[in-house]
Structure formats: structure tokens, C-alpha cells
Design a protein around this motif. Structure first.
Motif, mmCIF file in Angstrom:
data_model
loop_
_atom_site.group_PDB
_atom_site.id
_atom_site.type_symbol
_atom_site.label_atom_id
_atom_site.label_comp_id
_atom_site.label_asym_id
_atom_site.label_seq_id
_atom_site.Cartn_x
_atom_site.Cartn_y
_atom_site.Cartn_z
ATOM 1 N N GLU A 378 -85.504 36.028 76.821
ATOM 2 C CA GLU A 378 -86.277 34.825 76.509
ATOM 3 C C GLU A 378 -87.493 34.696 77.421
ATOM 4 O OE1 GLU A 378 -85.723 29.955 76.718
ATOM 5 O OE2 GLU A 378 -83.961 31.255 76.766
ATOM 6 N N LEU A 379 -87.308 34.937 78.705
ATOM 7 C CA LEU A 379 -88.399 34.783 79.661
ATOM 8 C C LEU A 379 -89.432 35.903 79.558
ATOM 9 C CD1 LEU A 379 -86.403 33.703 82.852
ATOM 10 C CD2 LEU A 379 -87.928 32.258 81.491
ATOM 11 N N SER A 380 -88.967 37.113 79.259
ATOM 12 C CA SER A 380 -89.872 38.267 79.249
ATOM 13 C C SER A 380 -90.474 38.554 77.884
ATOM 14 C CB SER A 380 -89.122 39.522 79.719
ATOM 15 O OG SER A 380 -88.155 39.925 78.760
ATOM 16 N N GLY A 381 -89.807 38.123 76.819
ATOM 17 C CA GLY A 381 -90.244 38.478 75.477
ATOM 18 C C GLY A 381 -89.999 39.939 75.152
ATOM 19 N N GLU A 382 -89.178 40.595 75.967
ATOM 20 C CA GLU A 382 -88.890 42.017 75.772
ATOM 21 C C GLU A 382 -87.408 42.223 75.465
ATOM 22 O OE1 GLU A 382 -90.617 44.479 78.863
ATOM 23 O OE2 GLU A 382 -92.124 42.955 79.280
ATOM 24 N N GLN A 383 -87.090 43.376 74.921
ATOM 25 C CA GLN A 383 -85.742 43.663 74.456
ATOM 26 C C GLN A 383 -84.952 44.468 75.487
ATOM 27 O OE1 GLN A 383 -84.939 42.500 71.341
ATOM 28 N NE2 GLN A 383 -82.798 43.107 71.521
ATOM 29 N N VAL A 384 -83.671 44.115 75.622
ATOM 30 C CA VAL A 384 -82.750 44.914 76.430
ATOM 31 C C VAL A 384 -82.196 46.015 75.538
ATOM 32 C CG1 VAL A 384 -80.582 44.915 77.715
ATOM 33 C CG2 VAL A 384 -82.159 42.974 77.926
ATOM 34 N N ASN A 385 -82.609 47.252 75.801
ATOM 35 C CA ASN A 385 -82.243 48.368 74.922
ATOM 36 C C ASN A 385 -81.010 49.131 75.381
ATOM 37 O OD1 ASN A 385 -84.540 47.932 73.294
ATOM 38 N ND2 ASN A 385 -85.814 49.044 74.756
ATOM 39 N N ALA A 386 -80.778 49.154 76.685
ATOM 40 C CA ALA A 386 -79.644 49.915 77.210
ATOM 41 C C ALA A 386 -79.256 49.341 78.562
ATOM 42 C CB ALA A 386 -80.004 51.392 77.353
ATOM 43 N N VAL A 387 -77.956 49.401 78.861
ATOM 44 C CA VAL A 387 -77.446 48.907 80.136
ATOM 45 C C VAL A 387 -76.728 50.057 80.838
ATOM 46 C CG1 VAL A 387 -75.840 47.327 81.253
ATOM 47 C CG2 VAL A 387 -77.231 46.540 79.323
ATOM 48 N N TYR A 388 -77.165 50.358 82.052
ATOM 49 C CA TYR A 388 -76.517 51.353 82.892
ATOM 50 C C TYR A 388 -75.570 50.621 83.833
ATOM 51 C CZ TYR A 388 -80.098 54.573 81.207
ATOM 52 O OH TYR A 388 -80.910 55.353 80.408
ATOM 53 N N SER A 389 -74.342 51.070 83.900
ATOM 54 C CA SER A 389 -73.328 50.313 84.622
ATOM 55 C C SER A 389 -72.820 51.078 85.835
ATOM 56 C CB SER A 389 -72.146 49.994 83.700
ATOM 57 O OG SER A 389 -71.290 49.053 84.298
ATOM 58 N N ALA A 390 -72.629 50.330 86.923
ATOM 59 C CA ALA A 390 -72.110 50.906 88.161
ATOM 60 C C ALA A 390 -71.165 49.896 88.795
ATOM 61 C CB ALA A 390 -73.255 51.255 89.102
ATOM 62 N N GLY A 391 -70.572 50.306 89.916
ATOM 63 C CA GLY A 391 -69.627 49.430 90.601
ATOM 64 C C GLY A 391 -68.211 49.628 90.099
ATOM 65 N N GLY A 392 -67.261 49.069 90.826
ATOM 66 C CA GLY A 392 -65.854 49.235 90.475
ATOM 67 C C GLY A 392 -65.517 48.718 89.095
ATOM 68 N N GLY A 393 -66.247 47.697 88.626
ATOM 69 C CA GLY A 393 -65.976 47.142 87.302
ATOM 70 C C GLY A 393 -66.225 48.112 86.178
ATOM 71 N N SER A 394 -67.017 49.148 86.418
ATOM 72 C CA SER A 394 -67.307 50.113 85.352
ATOM 73 C C SER A 394 -66.196 51.146 85.189
ATOM 74 C CB SER A 394 -68.634 50.820 85.639
ATOM 75 O OG SER A 394 -68.556 51.586 86.818
#
Length: 477
Positions: A378-394
Motif C-alpha cells: 500500500e505504501l510503496s505501490g509495488e508488488q511483493v513477488n517473492a519472499v526469501y525465508s531465513a531463521g529457525g521458523g523456516s
């Protein structure tokens, strides 16, 4: 022939060094804990950092296999804590211990600086507080007026290690100066820093893009370690280095690290200005922006409440999702991102099994992540295309499945996402490769890709809306 790069990460309680080749393979590593006293969260000795890092690098190099040609080691870079600062004298000697980011003594100065900044910076970063470098500079000046005449330069934590490696203390990077009040849009130190806060211009460093070569290894160190006078690349903050290591370096790519807390960082083409101050943007070395924020919601509830039988709980969750339950495993009072609600408390459904509560909590964290990305879009007007995940939760496959389906975007689990690895990528970005993006593409690796489940996504759309309505009913949003 492979080329090699050092990444050095100096954290709050210890340091780690890695040697990585140009394809991202880990060749060697070492780590150690600092010998600290009880005041380590307020002040630390930079000399202690250097002594341990010098010894660690020396031992690592000494134990490299003979088959590795040391002439192929090209560069080193450093990452360290954001907001930690050190005053130097004219001989580049610390006048005082490093004032740590976690030192709360500059809270009052932070409030005054924030009020000044808000008058001059209508669309930039003004989130100054006790953890900001500029606040600590002012606190020191006001606390030790007798030492002010001896100040020649203010530097950040990673700058000290870069200086000890190369002799150049005068230069820092975009990521370190955000909380020292540098204007990342105009790329200048704003006038209010000197005219109203009282920080002399000659005390402030030259600022360059992250990844810039700022010197070569001192001849004495090259001789001691038996390596060439490799290039020394400007340091950066630890959170940004971890983002580099995740592979989230192109516009539209994002990194979610779920550890004790949930941290989101990504890349946009334009600066993302949040009038509520929930997130802030670093400057990307190639002109983009790197907005992000940190939530108090994360995976701490797992280690504190569900550590026993965790494998069985993950297996059970596979058969319980979507739960259609609303849970928010926020263990402390207050949330800072993606909502600012200092009195917020977590919630959970009553009279359900331990297994179902576990699954509902996984969903609740995914909803917080989704809310964060909705705000970013909403703030950027841009799309989130992919999420790279790290940390123990991944490490939980079912959680990756839930998150991908809630976000309706693929999640890439990173093979290696440490600050030291990110520093090695930065070391390679302009010495062997032509850019950070090229270095990241060549050196990062994906362990697995999890695509959204269409049926699960459809169900989660309504459950997510119910979750937001619950937050509204509680006056949290």
C-alpha cells in the motif's frame, strides 16, 4: 579458478568469520564469544573486538588447506550492529568505549533529536530514539564536555574493524548512517545536524554506497597472515547483511527472518515513507530502497510453550490446517510492526487441543506477516513477488506451506543467511562481480521452494479478514 572472500560479523556477544568462494560455497569459518562484563549492553571495548577478530582470522588462514591458493583471496568486508558508535581522536584511537545500540542512556537525547528532525525532514527517516547513533553522539558530548575538544571523528562499529584492517576510518556506508541522521535521499549530512544538534561537520564521515572498496589490507597484516594485500570493502549493518545473504536484493524480492522476532526487509524502486513510523528504508547500493521493520511477534512462543514434541506438533498441524481459529502468539505486551500498539496483548481460542492451538499460532504469525506485506504494498505501490525465508521458523515445512498460502506468493528457504555470509557477498560485489545483484545471484543458494496451495489460500483469505477484524475490535488497528 575460484576466487575467495572473507565476511566478518561482529555482534553483541561474539564474532564470526567465513571464507566463501565466488559461487557461495563455504570454505572455512570460525566464531568466538567475547569475554564481556555485565555492562556489555551499554559499552564495549573496540580493542577487544579487534583482538579476537585478528586472532580468529589468523587461525583460520593458518589452517586453510594447501590446495587453496591464497593469491586467489580477493577481499574482505565487515558487518556489525546498527547504531553503535565510537568517538576517535586525531590518531584514530577510541576516546571512549563503543557506545552500544542497546544502551538506553540516550533516550532523552533521542526525543530531542526526533523533534528537531521532524521539523526538517517531512518525508524521510525521523525515527530517532535511544538506539540511534546520533542520539549517542549527543549523549556523549553532553555527558563528557571535557572530552569534546579531543573528538576528531565519529565512526560506527563496522567502521572500526574496517579501519583496523585498512587504516581508513574516514568512510562509512549508506546502511550505517541511517540512524546517524544522514539524508539518504539527498545523499548529504543535513544542516540541522550541525546547526541545531551540535555535531561538528568535521566529526562526520564520508558516506559511500555499500560494497565500495575503501582500501587494501595493511602490509603488516598481509605479511602476518601470509595473504596478498586484499581489498577492504566498507562495512554495513547486520540486518542488511543478512538480507544480502538471503538473496532478497532485487526490486520485488523480500526477506522474512523468523527467529525470536519476525524481521522483514526487502527492495523497492522507490523510497517507502511510513507516516506512522512502523518501517523505515535503507538505501540500496544500486539506487533502490530497502524498507523493513521488526515485529515483536516471532517464534519465541514455540521454544517457551511448545518445545516438547515439536516434530509431532508439526505433523499434526498438517492435518489441522486451515484451523478457522484466531490466535496471535504475542508473548510480551505491545507490538511495533506491522501495527503500533504499545498495549497490545496476544490472544488464543479457548477449549481447543494443544495441537490445534499450535497450528492456529502458526497461522497467526503468518497473518501478521501478511499484514506487514499488505502495508508495504500500500505504501510503496509495488508488488511483493517473492519472499526469501531465513531463521529457525523456516525449518518447519508446514509453516512454510501456511505462509506461502496466506501470502499467495512463493517462499524460498535460504541455504545460508548469516551476517558473515552477507558480508562476504558485499566483499565480492564490486571486486569480482559488477554489482550486488550479480554477486547475490551467483553466491546465494535456495534450499527449497514452497508454492502457495490454491485451496488453502482461498480458505485463508476469509480467516485473514477475520483476524484483521479481531485486531480492529481490540483497537489495535
Amino acid at each position: 579458478m575460484s576466487k575467495y572472500f572473507f565476511g566478518l560479523d561482529v555482534g553483541t556477544q561474539g564474532a564470526r568469520v567465513v571464507l566463501v568462494d565466488d559461487k557461495g560455497e563455504l570454505i572455512a569459518s570460525d566464531s568466538r564469544k567475547f569475554q564481556l562484563d555485565d555492562s556489555f549492553r551499554e559499552e564495549q571495548s573496540p580493542q577487544l573486538w579487534w583482538d579476537d577478530c585478528q586472532e580468529m582470522l589468523s587461525n583460520l588462514i593458518k589452517n586453510l588447506p594447501d590446495s587453496l591458493n591464497k593469491e586467489d583471496i580477493l577481499a574482505i568486508s565487515v558487518t556489525s550492529t546498527s547504531g553503535t558508535v565510537i568517538p576517535l581522536d586525531i590518531k584514530n584511537q577510541p576516546l571512549h568505549s563503543a557506545i552500544m545500540y542497546s544502551d538506553p542512556r540516550s533516550a532523552e537525547q533521542g526525543k530531542r533529536i526526533k523533534a528537531i528532525a521532524e521539523k526538517h525532514v517531512p518525508h524521510g527517516y525521523t525515527g530517532f530514539n535511544a538506539s540511534s547513533g546520533i542520539s549517542k553522539m549527543l549523549w556523549y558530548i553532553e555527558s563528557y564536555p571535557e572530552k569534546v575538544q579531543d573528538i576528531a571523528l565519529w565512526i560506527h562499529a563496522s567502521d572500526y574493524l574496517v579501519g583496523r584492517l585498512s587504516g581508513n576510518y574516514q568512510v562509512t556506508d549508506y546502511t550505517n548512517v541511517l540512524k546517524s541522521a544522514y539524508d539518504l535521499e539527498k545523499l548529504e549530512w543535513p544542516a540541522y545536524v550541525t546547526e541545531e544538534i551540535g555535531i561538528k561537520r568535521e566529526w562526520l564521515q564520508e558516506v559511500v554506497p555499500s560494497g565500495t572498496v575503501v582500501g587494501t589490507l595493511l602490509p603488516s597484516l598481509a605479511e602476518e597472515w601470509g595473504i596478498p594485500a586484499i581489498q577492504v570493502v566498507v562495512g554495513m549493518t547486520d540486518g542488511c547483511a543478512t538480507q544480502m545473504a538471503s538473496g532478497a536484493v532485487k526490486p520485488g524480492t523480500w526477506n522474512t527472518t523468523i527467529g525470536t522476532t519476525l524481521v522483514i526487509k526487502g527492495v523497492t524502486k522507490n523510497n517507502v515513507v511510513d507516516p506512522l513510523g512502523r518501517l523505515y528504508s535503507h538505501r540500496h547500493p544500486e539506487g533502490y530502497w530497502m524498507p523493513g521493520g521488526a515485529s515483536n511477534t516471532g517464534a519465541d512462543w514455540i521454544s517457551l510453550q511448545f518445545a516438547e514434541g515439536l516434530d509431532a506438533l508439526n505433523q499434526a498441524a498438517e492435518h489441522l490446517i486451515p484451523t478457522q481459529e484466531l490466535a496471535w502468539p504475542l508473548l510480551q505486551e505491545g507490538e511495533r510492526y506491522p501495527i503500533m500498539a504499545p498495549h497490545a496483548k496476544g490472544f488464543a481460542p479457548e477449549n481447543i487441543s494443544r495441537e490445534k492451538l499450535f497450528a492456529a499460532n502458526l497461522e497467526g504469525v503468518a497473518f501478521i506477516e501478511k499484514l506487514a506485506y499488505d502495508i508495504i504494498e500500500e505504501l510503496s505501490g509495488e508488488q511483493v513477488n517473492a519472499v526469501y525465508s531465513a531463521g529457525g521458523g523456516s525449518n518447519s515445512d508446514v509453516w512454510l506451506k501456511i505462509r506461502a498460502s496466506v501470502l499467495n506468493a512463493p517462499i524460498y528457504k535460504c541455504k545460508e543467511a548469516s551476517g558473515a555470509f552477507g558480508a562476504a557477498i558485499m566483499a565480492a560485489s564490486n571486486t569480482h562481480y559488477h554489482s550486488l545483484i550479480e554477486a547475490s545471484e551467483q553466491m546465494t543458494a535456495i534450499e527449497k521452494v514452497v508454492q502457495p496451495d490454491p485451496q488453502l489460500h482461498a480458505s485463508y483469505q476469509s480467516q485473514y479478514q477475520d483476524f484483521k477484524n479481531k485486531l480492529k475490535d481490540l483497537n489495535y488497528i
